[in-house]
Design an enzyme around this catalytic site. Sequence first.
Site, mmCIF file in Angstrom:
data_model
loop_
_atom_site.group_PDB
_atom_site.id
_atom_site.type_symbol
_atom_site.label_atom_id
_atom_site.label_comp_id
_atom_site.label_asym_id
_atom_site.label_seq_id
_atom_site.Cartn_x
_atom_site.Cartn_y
_atom_site.Cartn_z
ATOM 1 N N ALA A 10 -2.934 -6.088 -3.004
ATOM 2 C CA ALA A 10 -1.991 -6.556 -1.989
ATOM 3 C C ALA A 10 -2.365 -7.947 -1.461
ATOM 4 C CB ALA A 10 -1.924 -5.555 -0.845
ATOM 5 N N CYS A 43 -6.049 3.171 9.539
ATOM 6 C CA CYS A 43 -6.516 4.555 9.626
ATOM 7 C C CYS A 43 -8.035 4.609 9.780
ATOM 8 C CB CYS A 43 -6.052 5.355 8.418
ATOM 9 S SG CYS A 43 -6.627 4.695 6.860
ATOM 10 N N ASP A 102 1.338 -1.285 -4.887
ATOM 11 C CA ASP A 102 0.090 -0.520 -4.817
ATOM 12 C C ASP A 102 -0.804 -0.963 -5.971
ATOM 13 O OD1 ASP A 102 -0.622 2.224 -3.097
ATOM 14 O OD2 ASP A 102 -1.801 2.027 -4.930
ATOM 15 N N PHE A 118 0.873 -1.191 0.000
ATOM 16 C CA PHE A 118 0.000 0.000 0.000
ATOM 17 C C PHE A 118 0.908 1.239 0.000
ATOM 18 C CE2 PHE A 118 -2.049 -3.436 2.385
ATOM 19 C CZ PHE A 118 -3.237 -3.598 1.694
ATOM 20 N N ASP A 155 0.227 -0.341 5.111
ATOM 21 C CA ASP A 155 -0.487 0.918 5.379
ATOM 22 C C ASP A 155 -1.726 0.987 4.496
ATOM 23 O OD1 ASP A 155 -1.160 3.432 6.277
ATOM 24 O OD2 ASP A 155 0.304 4.487 5.043
HETATM 25 N N1 SAH Z 1 1.861 4.557 2.887
HETATM 26 C C1 SAH Z 1 1.433 5.573 1.967
HETATM 27 C C2 SAH Z 1 -0.062 5.832 2.042
HETATM 28 C C3 SAH Z 1 -0.924 4.627 1.759
HETATM 29 S S1 SAH Z 1 -2.569 4.999 1.402
HETATM 30 C C4 SAH Z 1 2.239 6.846 2.206
HETATM 31 O O1 SAH Z 1 2.974 6.914 3.198
HETATM 32 O O2 SAH Z 1 2.167 7.761 1.397
HETATM 33 C C5 SAH Z 1 -3.199 3.473 0.875
HETATM 34 C C6 SAH Z 1 -2.783 3.040 -0.511
HETATM 35 O O3 SAH Z 1 -3.309 1.736 -0.725
HETATM 36 C C7 SAH Z 1 -3.316 3.890 -1.650
HETATM 37 O O4 SAH Z 1 -2.241 4.344 -2.424
HETATM 38 C C8 SAH Z 1 -4.197 2.942 -2.479
HETATM 39 O O5 SAH Z 1 -4.032 3.146 -3.875
HETATM 40 C C9 SAH Z 1 -3.653 1.595 -2.096
HETATM 41 N N2 SAH Z 1 -4.574 0.455 -2.163
HETATM 42 C C10 SAH Z 1 -5.878 0.417 -1.865
HETATM 43 N N3 SAH Z 1 -6.361 -0.846 -1.936
HETATM 44 C C11 SAH Z 1 -5.312 -1.631 -2.309
HETATM 45 C C12 SAH Z 1 -5.157 -3.019 -2.547
HETATM 46 N N4 SAH Z 1 -6.170 -3.862 -2.398
HETATM 47 N N5 SAH Z 1 -3.938 -3.476 -2.905
HETATM 48 C C13 SAH Z 1 -2.893 -2.632 -3.053
HETATM 49 N N6 SAH Z 1 -2.984 -1.303 -2.820
HETATM 50 C C14 SAH Z 1 -4.172 -0.804 -2.458
#
Ligand code: SAH
Length: 396
Positions: A280, A340, A250, A228, A300
């Site tokens: 993920a 979050c 991501d 993520f 995250d």
């Molecule tokens: N850690 C990052 C923020 C993460 S926000 C930072 O520090 O900037 C969560 C992220 O998860 C987003 O970019 C979103 O595109 C991604 N996301 C959402 N669902 C997902 C999934 N099922 N698999 C992979 N990524 C995912």
Amino acid sequence: MSGTVKLKPGREKSVLQRHPWIFSGAIASAEGCENGDVVDVVSSKGEWLARGSYNRKSQITVRILTWDMDEKIGLDFWVDRIERAFSAREGLWVSDDTEAFRVVHAESDYLPGLVVDVYGRWLVVQFLTLGVEKFRTEILKALQEVFPGMKGIVDRSDVSIRKKEGLGLRKEIAVGEPPPTPLEFLENGHRFLADLLGGQKTGFYLDQRENRALIGNYAHGMRVLNAFSYTGAFGVYALKNGAEFVTNLDSVQSALDMAAQNLKLNGFGELDFELVRGDAFEVLREFLKQGRTFDMVILDPPKFATNQRNLQPATRGYKDINMLGMKLLRPGGLLATFSCSGLVSPDLFQKIVFGASIDAKRDAQIIEEMSQGCDHPVALTFPQGAYLKGLLLRVW
Ligand code: SAH
């Protein structure tokens, strides 16, 4: 003449304790109150208690702006409150190596529904409720007064919670020049790009700043899975602190493209990182099948629990992803795991992660407990303002 909201008998307590929300169920009558009005709140016996914005379309029908009978809600009010929030961030503002931070954190800064982030010479503002939408002109004026050196203000009111307020979505340059796309800024001395108009949130996950620094400190010599990853910020910190290799994962290609740019800006190349696009849950299972291991896994994910109804499936999602993350770690490796979702308390989160460790058949120790950055404070009167929680675990 402003309208008056009268509370039901016995429903005064939370107002007296300065909680900013009044739910529709606590209201006995609302005389002369139109949606978007600033109204007076009185007890069931008619005593004046507070003043706030009224919106019958929302379950949170009144958002209190002041408990001071003499305080009028006009330009001066917005300037005072924004100035106070800004002065509380002075330490961040004057630091040369961090140019982006949250300057107004809504209810937790006594400004219900208003979010303002600073990115270098631009402000990004979100009007989340009708209460602040009605004062948009005054608030934009107040922001220009408090921040005279800014080049522009971006309005990112394209947030779906506005629908609960009966409002549409909006995304535009509200004042001044459009920001460069992407805009470059420093965070703890690292260089980052953010797309203020097109990116997630206001462009960057500012709430994780301190956690990125903390986790980065542990990353020396490690092979890191940054799941993520969004635009790769945790990965930049890890590599800057001597990580051997970072895998950014991501589901959104544009986030990964910007991650590549961010990593390059900080001096890293193809030997230092890889970018994996996918879900993920599936990719981590695939890595397990391939027998891959990591020294550090960062999880995250986005907010899985958006309301009480999906708390159960959200809990299962957190447990599953944490179980997979733990299984991918070599014995003694580190898991940095976050939620979050405000609905998932730190206590519940720890229990979920415990459940994951049982399923993964791995022992784990808490090394660090984390929360949202110092520019995302939590007012004691408003515990709902606490949403981000994280654990750094050593997994055996
Ligand atoms: N850690 C990052 C923020 C993460 S926000 C930072 O520090 O900037 C969560 C992220 O998860 C987003 O970019 C979103 O595109 C991604 N996301 C959402 N669902 C997902 C999934 N099922 N698999 C992979 N990524 C995912």
